[in-house]
Design an enzyme around this catalytic site. Sequence first.
Site, PDB file in Angstrom:
ATOM      1  N   LYS A  72       0.807  -1.233   0.000  1.00  0.00           N
ATOM      2  CA  LYS A  72       0.000   0.000   0.000  1.00  0.00           C
ATOM      3  C   LYS A  72       0.840   1.284   0.000  1.00  0.00           C
ATOM      4  O   LYS A  72       0.481   2.252  -0.651  1.00  0.00           O
ATOM      5  CB  LYS A  72      -0.969   0.005   1.185  1.00  0.00           C
ATOM      6  CG  LYS A  72      -2.105  -1.017   1.022  1.00  0.00           C
ATOM      7  CD  LYS A  72      -3.115  -0.887   2.148  1.00  0.00           C
ATOM      8  CE  LYS A  72      -4.161  -1.977   2.077  1.00  0.00           C
ATOM      9  NZ  LYS A  72      -5.176  -1.855   3.127  1.00  0.00           N
ATOM     10  N   ASN A  93      -4.843   1.975  -1.541  1.00  0.00           N
ATOM     11  CA  ASN A  93      -5.329   0.601  -1.778  1.00  0.00           C
ATOM     12  C   ASN A  93      -6.055   0.492  -3.117  1.00  0.00           C
ATOM     13  O   ASN A  93      -6.544  -0.564  -3.469  1.00  0.00           O
ATOM     14  CB  ASN A  93      -6.255   0.135  -0.642  1.00  0.00           C
ATOM     15  CG  ASN A  93      -7.613   0.797  -0.704  1.00  0.00           C
ATOM     16  OD1 ASN A  93      -7.730   1.926  -1.170  1.00  0.00           O
ATOM     17  ND2 ASN A  93      -8.633   0.106  -0.248  1.00  0.00           N
ATOM     18  N   ASP A 108      -9.928   2.583   2.163  1.00  0.00           N
ATOM     19  CA  ASP A 108     -10.061   1.985   3.504  1.00  0.00           C
ATOM     20  C   ASP A 108     -10.728   2.986   4.450  1.00  0.00           C
ATOM     21  O   ASP A 108     -11.522   2.606   5.314  1.00  0.00           O
ATOM     22  CB  ASP A 108      -8.685   1.603   4.071  1.00  0.00           C
ATOM     23  CG  ASP A 108      -8.117   0.343   3.410  1.00  0.00           C
ATOM     24  OD1 ASP A 108      -8.919  -0.523   3.009  1.00  0.00           O
ATOM     25  OD2 ASP A 108      -6.885   0.246   3.296  1.00  0.00           O
ATOM     26  N   GLY A 132      -0.716   0.989   8.715  1.00  0.00           N
ATOM     27  CA  GLY A 132      -1.453   1.634   7.631  1.00  0.00           C
ATOM     28  C   GLY A 132      -2.949   1.659   7.871  1.00  0.00           C
ATOM     29  O   GLY A 132      -3.613   2.683   7.617  1.00  0.00           O
ATOM     30  N   ALA A 133      -3.510   0.560   8.360  1.00  0.00           N
ATOM     31  CA  ALA A 133      -4.964   0.493   8.581  1.00  0.00           C
ATOM     32  C   ALA A 133      -5.373   1.460   9.693  1.00  0.00           C
ATOM     33  O   ALA A 133      -6.416   2.118   9.615  1.00  0.00           O
ATOM     34  CB  ALA A 133      -5.380  -0.931   8.932  1.00  0.00           C
TER      35      ALA A 133
HETATM   36  P1  NDP Z   1       0.612  -3.128   9.683  1.00  0.00           P
HETATM   37  O1  NDP Z   1       1.578  -4.254   9.582  1.00  0.00           O
HETATM   38  O2  NDP Z   1       0.942  -1.818   9.042  1.00  0.00           O
HETATM   39  O3  NDP Z   1       0.328  -2.828  11.249  1.00  0.00           O
HETATM   40  C1  NDP Z   1       0.115  -3.878  12.149  1.00  0.00           C
HETATM   41  C2  NDP Z   1      -0.366  -3.318  13.486  1.00  0.00           C
HETATM   42  O4  NDP Z   1      -0.670  -4.417  14.347  1.00  0.00           O
HETATM   43  C3  NDP Z   1       0.680  -2.475  14.213  1.00  0.00           C
HETATM   44  O5  NDP Z   1       0.027  -1.477  14.952  1.00  0.00           O
HETATM   45  C4  NDP Z   1       1.332  -3.516  15.148  1.00  0.00           C
HETATM   46  O6  NDP Z   1       1.913  -2.951  16.298  1.00  0.00           O
HETATM   47  C5  NDP Z   1       0.123  -4.322  15.536  1.00  0.00           C
HETATM   48  N1  NDP Z   1       0.427  -5.680  15.995  1.00  0.00           N
HETATM   49  C6  NDP Z   1       0.786  -6.731  15.239  1.00  0.00           C
HETATM   50  N2  NDP Z   1       0.947  -7.838  16.004  1.00  0.00           N
HETATM   51  C7  NDP Z   1       0.673  -7.436  17.290  1.00  0.00           C
HETATM   52  C8  NDP Z   1       0.651  -8.103  18.537  1.00  0.00           C
HETATM   53  N3  NDP Z   1       0.950  -9.400  18.625  1.00  0.00           N
HETATM   54  N4  NDP Z   1       0.320  -7.405  19.632  1.00  0.00           N
HETATM   55  C9  NDP Z   1       0.008  -6.093  19.547  1.00  0.00           C
HETATM   56  N5  NDP Z   1       0.004  -5.405  18.396  1.00  0.00           N
HETATM   57  C10 NDP Z   1       0.329  -6.071  17.272  1.00  0.00           C
HETATM   58  O7  NDP Z   1      -0.771  -3.712   9.129  1.00  0.00           O
HETATM   59  P2  NDP Z   1      -2.027  -2.915   8.562  1.00  0.00           P
HETATM   60  O8  NDP Z   1      -2.176  -1.669   9.359  1.00  0.00           O
HETATM   61  O9  NDP Z   1      -1.936  -2.802   7.097  1.00  0.00           O
HETATM   62  O10 NDP Z   1      -3.227  -3.940   8.861  1.00  0.00           O
HETATM   63  C11 NDP Z   1      -3.654  -4.231  10.197  1.00  0.00           C
HETATM   64  C12 NDP Z   1      -4.751  -5.269  10.155  1.00  0.00           C
HETATM   65  O11 NDP Z   1      -5.914  -4.740   9.544  1.00  0.00           O
HETATM   66  C13 NDP Z   1      -4.385  -6.520   9.352  1.00  0.00           C
HETATM   67  O12 NDP Z   1      -4.796  -7.651  10.069  1.00  0.00           O
HETATM   68  C14 NDP Z   1      -5.174  -6.391   8.077  1.00  0.00           C
HETATM   69  O13 NDP Z   1      -5.538  -7.648   7.560  1.00  0.00           O
HETATM   70  C15 NDP Z   1      -6.399  -5.637   8.567  1.00  0.00           C
HETATM   71  N6  NDP Z   1      -7.037  -4.872   7.489  1.00  0.00           N
HETATM   72  C16 NDP Z   1      -8.296  -5.243   7.097  1.00  0.00           C
HETATM   73  C17 NDP Z   1      -8.945  -4.545   6.109  1.00  0.00           C
HETATM   74  C18 NDP Z   1     -10.295  -4.997   5.696  1.00  0.00           C
HETATM   75  O14 NDP Z   1     -10.704  -4.663   4.582  1.00  0.00           O
HETATM   76  N7  NDP Z   1     -11.024  -5.706   6.527  1.00  0.00           N
HETATM   77  C19 NDP Z   1      -8.339  -3.393   5.416  1.00  0.00           C
HETATM   78  C20 NDP Z   1      -7.010  -3.094   5.909  1.00  0.00           C
HETATM   79  C21 NDP Z   1      -6.396  -3.822   6.896  1.00  0.00           C
HETATM   80  P3  NDP Z   1       3.463  -2.449  16.288  1.00  0.00           P
HETATM   81  O15 NDP Z   1       3.463  -1.094  15.641  1.00  0.00           O
HETATM   82  O16 NDP Z   1       3.815  -2.405  17.718  1.00  0.00           O
HETATM   83  O17 NDP Z   1       4.236  -3.483  15.496  1.00  0.00           O
END
Ligand code: NDP
Length: 282
Positions: A72, A93, A108, A132-133
Amino acid sequence: MPLSGRRTRLAVLGHPIAHSRSPAMQVAALRTLGLEDWSYEAIDVPPEHLAERVRAMADEGFAGANVTIPHKEAALALSDEASERARAIGAANTLSFAEGRIRAENTDAPGLIAALPGSARGARTVVLGAGGAARAAVWALAGAGASVVVTNRGRERAERLVAELGGELHRGGPLPLSELDLVVNATSIGLRGGDHDPGGELAALKEIGLEVDQLSDRTTVVDLVYVSGGTGLVGAGMKAGATVVDGLEILVRQGAASLEIWTGHEAPLEAMRAAANAADLR
Ligand code: NDP
């Protein structure tokens, strides 16, 4: 617009992409709209080939493409023009190809607002995550007049998000759920492979301040993550009597907004929902 007699192609680009429900959902939408000469396919593109692949698409009959993890940010960077929304969020996206140019948009953000059961104006919200989300969610909610608190595992990333997009940083400890109207999970907590570990999932949420046993029927819970059978957060929200919006509805709404950009037609939400749900059963 397509040359007559030629198929107009759409796609979703990701890596991996095999499990995406977007093709089933978008093909159902195109058929419902009677756009028989349009197609939508999934294309697996490793990051190092993204720019080359996207630049070739217009000549191959593509009118546009969705872009998902991990592309993205890169999609925004390689576009010729981007909406103010995509630039502010820092991610795209949805790409459109016309007149030799690549245009980037982020659906999004409006997808989240469209999926909410009521207006976000004045709502007291918490966004979990800072990727990103989460950036799309904070931009959308703040723009819609909600107050936003951000909590994330990594503090630096959350600080950057708040500095760039607004909202307030959660100071730590349990979130005051009785004072919040809306909880949006934009972390990957709840995504899982073969093993379901609800205990681990709820513990990870607690780490960043969300104690799910404090949810109540006055809260709306939105979980961007979608998994077969529902996430632990969706389950806990339903148990508490909260209004729950799951990640599949978010997928449908962002896809609907993308489809409207490419085709100019109003998206058939029911057909898209049904197809996205049925894709789960395959
Ligand atoms: P990113 O990889 O950019 O961000 C991931 C986020 O999750 C960060 O804030 C990270 O924290 C946190 N995280 C991951 N693992 C853990 C954990 N074990 N404990 C606590 N925090 C955690 O991903 P995106 O922002 O792109 O996407 C996030 C989610 O949203 C995904 O699961 C994606 O599938 C979903 N999504 C769904 C959409 C839909 O259409 N339904 C659209 C877009 C996204 P840290 O910064 O500390 O690493």
